[in-house]
Motif scaffolding. Sequence first.
Motif, mmCIF file in Angstrom:
data_model
loop_
_atom_site.group_PDB
_atom_site.id
_atom_site.type_symbol
_atom_site.label_atom_id
_atom_site.label_comp_id
_atom_site.label_asym_id
_atom_site.label_seq_id
_atom_site.Cartn_x
_atom_site.Cartn_y
_atom_site.Cartn_z
ATOM 1 N N ASN A 5 -15.876 -11.070 0.982
ATOM 2 C CA ASN A 5 -17.058 -10.311 1.375
ATOM 3 C C ASN A 5 -16.855 -9.716 2.761
ATOM 4 O OD1 ASN A 5 -18.664 -10.975 -0.938
ATOM 5 N ND2 ASN A 5 -18.948 -13.017 -0.068
ATOM 6 N N ALA A 6 -17.704 -8.757 3.099
ATOM 7 C CA ALA A 6 -17.681 -8.185 4.444
ATOM 8 C C ALA A 6 -17.838 -9.304 5.461
ATOM 9 C CB ALA A 6 -18.798 -7.153 4.597
ATOM 10 N N GLY A 7 -17.015 -9.246 6.510
ATOM 11 C CA GLY A 7 -17.050 -10.248 7.564
ATOM 12 C C GLY A 7 -16.041 -11.361 7.377
ATOM 13 N N GLN A 8 -15.557 -11.528 6.145
ATOM 14 C CA GLN A 8 -14.561 -12.567 5.898
ATOM 15 C C GLN A 8 -13.178 -12.096 6.340
ATOM 16 O OE1 GLN A 8 -15.367 -13.373 1.620
ATOM 17 N NE2 GLN A 8 -15.670 -15.490 2.296
ATOM 18 N N GLU A 9 -12.323 -13.060 6.592
ATOM 19 C CA GLU A 9 -10.940 -12.801 6.980
ATOM 20 C C GLU A 9 -10.168 -12.242 5.783
ATOM 21 O OE1 GLU A 9 -7.992 -13.049 9.988
ATOM 22 O OE2 GLU A 9 -10.081 -13.661 10.174
ATOM 23 N N CYS A 10 -9.350 -11.233 6.028
ATOM 24 C CA CYS A 10 -8.444 -10.723 4.997
ATOM 25 C C CYS A 10 -7.395 -11.804 4.730
ATOM 26 C CB CYS A 10 -7.770 -9.447 5.493
ATOM 27 S SG CYS A 10 -6.496 -8.809 4.394
ATOM 28 N N PRO A 11 -7.079 -12.089 3.473
ATOM 29 C CA PRO A 11 -6.035 -13.076 3.189
ATOM 30 C C PRO A 11 -4.694 -12.670 3.811
ATOM 31 C CG PRO A 11 -7.239 -12.519 1.181
ATOM 32 C CD PRO A 11 -7.683 -11.550 2.244
ATOM 33 N N ASP A 12 -3.902 -13.665 4.189
ATOM 34 C CA ASP A 12 -2.565 -13.398 4.712
ATOM 35 C C ASP A 12 -1.697 -12.803 3.613
ATOM 36 O OD1 ASP A 12 -2.660 -14.133 7.393
ATOM 37 O OD2 ASP A 12 -2.338 -16.243 6.936
ATOM 38 N N ALA A 32 -6.753 -1.127 12.208
ATOM 39 C CA ALA A 32 -7.538 -1.144 10.977
ATOM 40 C C ALA A 32 -6.661 -0.622 9.833
ATOM 41 C CB ALA A 32 -8.787 -0.279 11.134
ATOM 42 N N PHE A 33 -6.960 -1.080 8.617
ATOM 43 C CA PHE A 33 -6.179 -0.608 7.472
ATOM 44 C C PHE A 33 -6.988 -0.687 6.189
ATOM 45 C CE2 PHE A 33 -5.140 -5.067 8.191
ATOM 46 C CZ PHE A 33 -5.102 -5.646 6.932
ATOM 47 N N VAL A 34 -6.522 0.069 5.206
ATOM 48 C CA VAL A 34 -7.101 0.093 3.873
ATOM 49 C C VAL A 34 -6.093 -0.530 2.926
ATOM 50 C CG1 VAL A 34 -7.757 1.603 1.943
ATOM 51 C CG2 VAL A 34 -8.482 2.174 4.278
ATOM 52 N N LEU A 35 -6.558 -1.428 2.073
ATOM 53 C CA LEU A 35 -5.759 -1.929 0.960
ATOM 54 C C LEU A 35 -6.434 -1.416 -0.304
ATOM 55 C CD1 LEU A 35 -5.269 -5.686 1.953
ATOM 56 C CD2 LEU A 35 -3.544 -3.867 2.085
ATOM 57 N N TYR A 36 -5.749 -0.545 -1.028
ATOM 58 C CA TYR A 36 -6.314 -0.141 -2.318
ATOM 59 C C TYR A 36 -5.418 -0.704 -3.409
ATOM 60 C CZ TYR A 36 -3.235 3.977 -3.081
ATOM 61 O OH TYR A 36 -2.162 4.803 -3.294
ATOM 62 N N PHE A 68 -2.622 1.481 2.528
ATOM 63 C CA PHE A 68 -1.633 0.800 1.702
ATOM 64 C C PHE A 68 -2.125 0.702 0.264
ATOM 65 C CE2 PHE A 68 -1.156 -0.806 5.992
ATOM 66 C CZ PHE A 68 0.212 -0.718 6.196
ATOM 67 N N GLY A 69 -1.330 1.192 -0.662
ATOM 68 C CA GLY A 69 -1.574 0.973 -2.081
ATOM 69 C C GLY A 69 -0.826 -0.276 -2.495
ATOM 70 N N VAL A 70 -1.477 -1.149 -3.259
ATOM 71 C CA VAL A 70 -0.868 -2.412 -3.683
ATOM 72 C C VAL A 70 -0.950 -2.519 -5.202
ATOM 73 C CG1 VAL A 70 -0.908 -4.934 -3.462
ATOM 74 C CG2 VAL A 70 -1.706 -3.505 -1.555
ATOM 75 N N SER A 71 0.204 -2.752 -5.825
ATOM 76 C CA SER A 71 0.237 -2.993 -7.266
ATOM 77 C C SER A 71 1.343 -4.001 -7.565
ATOM 78 C CB SER A 71 0.482 -1.694 -8.040
ATOM 79 O OG SER A 71 1.856 -1.420 -8.154
ATOM 80 N N PRO A 72 1.373 -4.518 -8.797
ATOM 81 C CA PRO A 72 2.423 -5.465 -9.142
ATOM 82 C C PRO A 72 3.758 -4.794 -9.481
ATOM 83 C CG PRO A 72 0.853 -5.300 -10.947
ATOM 84 C CD PRO A 72 0.322 -4.459 -9.823
ATOM 85 N N ASP A 73 3.838 -3.484 -9.371
ATOM 86 C CA ASP A 73 5.094 -2.779 -9.647
ATOM 87 C C ASP A 73 6.148 -3.116 -8.598
ATOM 88 O OD1 ASP A 73 4.431 -1.340 -12.021
ATOM 89 O OD2 ASP A 73 3.255 0.056 -10.817
ATOM 90 N N SER A 74 7.411 -2.919 -8.949
ATOM 91 C CA SER A 74 8.535 -3.207 -8.057
ATOM 92 C C SER A 74 8.679 -2.138 -6.976
ATOM 93 C CB SER A 74 9.831 -3.271 -8.868
ATOM 94 O OG SER A 74 10.155 -1.980 -9.365
ATOM 95 N N ALA A 124 -10.312 -2.290 -0.171
ATOM 96 C CA ALA A 124 -10.896 -3.015 0.954
ATOM 97 C C ALA A 124 -10.550 -2.300 2.254
ATOM 98 C CB ALA A 124 -10.368 -4.443 1.005
ATOM 99 N N LEU A 125 -11.538 -2.154 3.111
ATOM 100 C CA LEU A 125 -11.351 -1.630 4.466
ATOM 101 C C LEU A 125 -11.351 -2.841 5.390
ATOM 102 C CD1 LEU A 125 -11.247 0.696 6.540
ATOM 103 C CD2 LEU A 125 -13.760 0.791 6.414
#
Length: 160
Positions: A5-12, A32-36, A68-74, A124-125
């Motif tokens: 949720n907003a305010g929580q720490e981003c996972p390592d 600051a960063f975006v994880l999509y 940053f775009g994140v997917s399970p692709d190699s 996530a922003l």
Amino acid sequence: MSIPNAGQECPDFALPESDGSIVTKASLKGRAFVLYFYPKDDTSGCTTEAIEFTALIRQFEALGVSVFGVSPDSVQKHCRFRDKHDLKVHLLADEDKNLLQAFGVWAEKSMYGRKYWGVERTTALIDADGRVVRVWQKVKAGGHAAEVLEAAQSFKSPQA
């Protein structure tokens, strides 16, 4: 895991990028960063989303926000995807699905009555302190990057 949720720490995290480097949460401290999170390279929705983020990348960078775009692709698939569409966003390979699971976006899905595991398109922003500012769930790819940019602008403006 559930979506932070907003305010929580981003996972390592520590994930390989399409340029061969390893990106970690610690390496982004102070920025600051975006994880999509997206399901698969070179599919229609994922391509639309990546191209739209690429079209706005200079505006994100002007705000000091990395994308940053994140997917399970190699990494290799990411490189082909990046080169084919001249993408300017950073693509992170989460083949072990550690960050996808930590964010709660690796989920059971269903299509035509068939159940399978995959990525729920989510963004996530994250602020410069590593805290979640906003999360978008079940994202529709078209127009989403502009919505994230708008949120980043309003989030950054009090500090400008």
